[in-house]
Design a protein around this motif. Structure first.
Motif, short mmCIF file in Angstrom:
data_model
loop_
_atom_site.label_atom_id
_atom_site.label_comp_id
_atom_site.label_asym_id
_atom_site.label_seq_id
_atom_site.Cartn_x
_atom_site.Cartn_y
_atom_site.Cartn_z
N ARG A 1 0.81 -1.23 0.00
CA ARG A 1 0.00 0.00 0.00
C ARG A 1 0.84 1.27 0.00
N ASN A 2 2.16 1.17 0.19
CA ASN A 2 2.92 2.42 0.14
C ASN A 2 2.99 2.97 -1.28
N PHE A 3 2.91 2.08 -2.27
CA PHE A 3 2.82 2.55 -3.65
C PHE A 3 1.37 2.73 -4.04
N GLY A 4 1.07 3.84 -4.72
CA GLY A 4 -0.30 4.11 -5.12
C GLY A 4 -0.58 3.75 -6.57
#
Lengths: 151, 151
Positions: free
Chosen positions: A81-84
């Motif tokens: 989830r840190n990458f969107g």
């Protein structure tokens, strides 16, 4: 200082290249390393491209690590989830989504508002599509199409 | 069709803005939504920037979801292997890495070759730095600096 690219890992390069070509990008550079057993594939949108073989203004880099020679199983690339997402501006969001849907891509967030849509690559990298300029007038089948999954 | 931005989620916007400013980017646009309880912060490198308040040629978008009003714990943003990194070209990779190191950033992959380095944002998004033009001559402390962790 300047932005160059966003790199994503892919388990099936041909499927991912096909996805991005359907979206409207083109492969501009590719490097296959027998020694390192990996391939790097760079794709770009038309307005970012400087021509075949040239580094584009903004590229997406696909890293494909070849299967191990000893037959050990390939790594599974789960998402985090840190990458969107990666975002692209498109000339006609309805035409782009229709082309993707005809090619078997799920439109996770249909462009009900004539402005924004989300899809995912075969390895679940989220891609945002934004209509260039003013939003388009609401139109079917998009206006009444529900969301599918997450993005 | 054109690339717009790469979006990453952040748990501490100030820490992430400070990281990117140390790297050499500047905030160009910001939107805070009281109603949606989120902030969107767009940063760009100097060569990509069109000026304050203008959409840059290539942006990194930070999404900050505000803490829940009921006090429930914030989401933890773990990473996933399908996303690789964001890449930037820098004028002097040694100067950039020195500035980051002086600011407390771990140089995960030091530029031993005068060409390439990797660091991570506070939420562990991997950032690749590539020297503009020819690689620099090997120089300390970089030439003998070991890797730290992964990137």
């Amino acid at each position: 200082m300047r932005y160059l690219h966003t790199m994503i890992r892919v388990t099936d390069p041909d499927a991912t290249i096909a996805f991005f070509e359907l979206l409207g990008l083109r492969q501009v550079r590719r490097m296959d390393s027998e020694q390192g057993r990996f391939s790097l594939i760079f794709l770009a949108a038309d307005e970012d491209s400087k021509g075949q073989g040239q580094r584009a203004d903004a590229e997406v880099e696909l890293t494909y690590n070849w299967p191990a020679e000893d037959g050990s199983p390939a790594e599974i690339y789960a998402g985090g989830r840190n990458f969107g997402h990666l975002a692209y501006r498109v000339d006609n969001i309805y035409e782009t989504c229709q082309r993707l849907m005809d090619g078997g891509v799920t439109i996770n967030r249909p462009p009900r508002d004539g402005h924004m849509a989300f899809v995912r690559t075969p390895d679940n990298i989220s891609i945002e599509l934004l209509q260039a300029g003013d939003r388009l007038a609401p139109a079917e089948p998009w206006a009444s199409m529900p969301n599918t999954g997450q993005w």
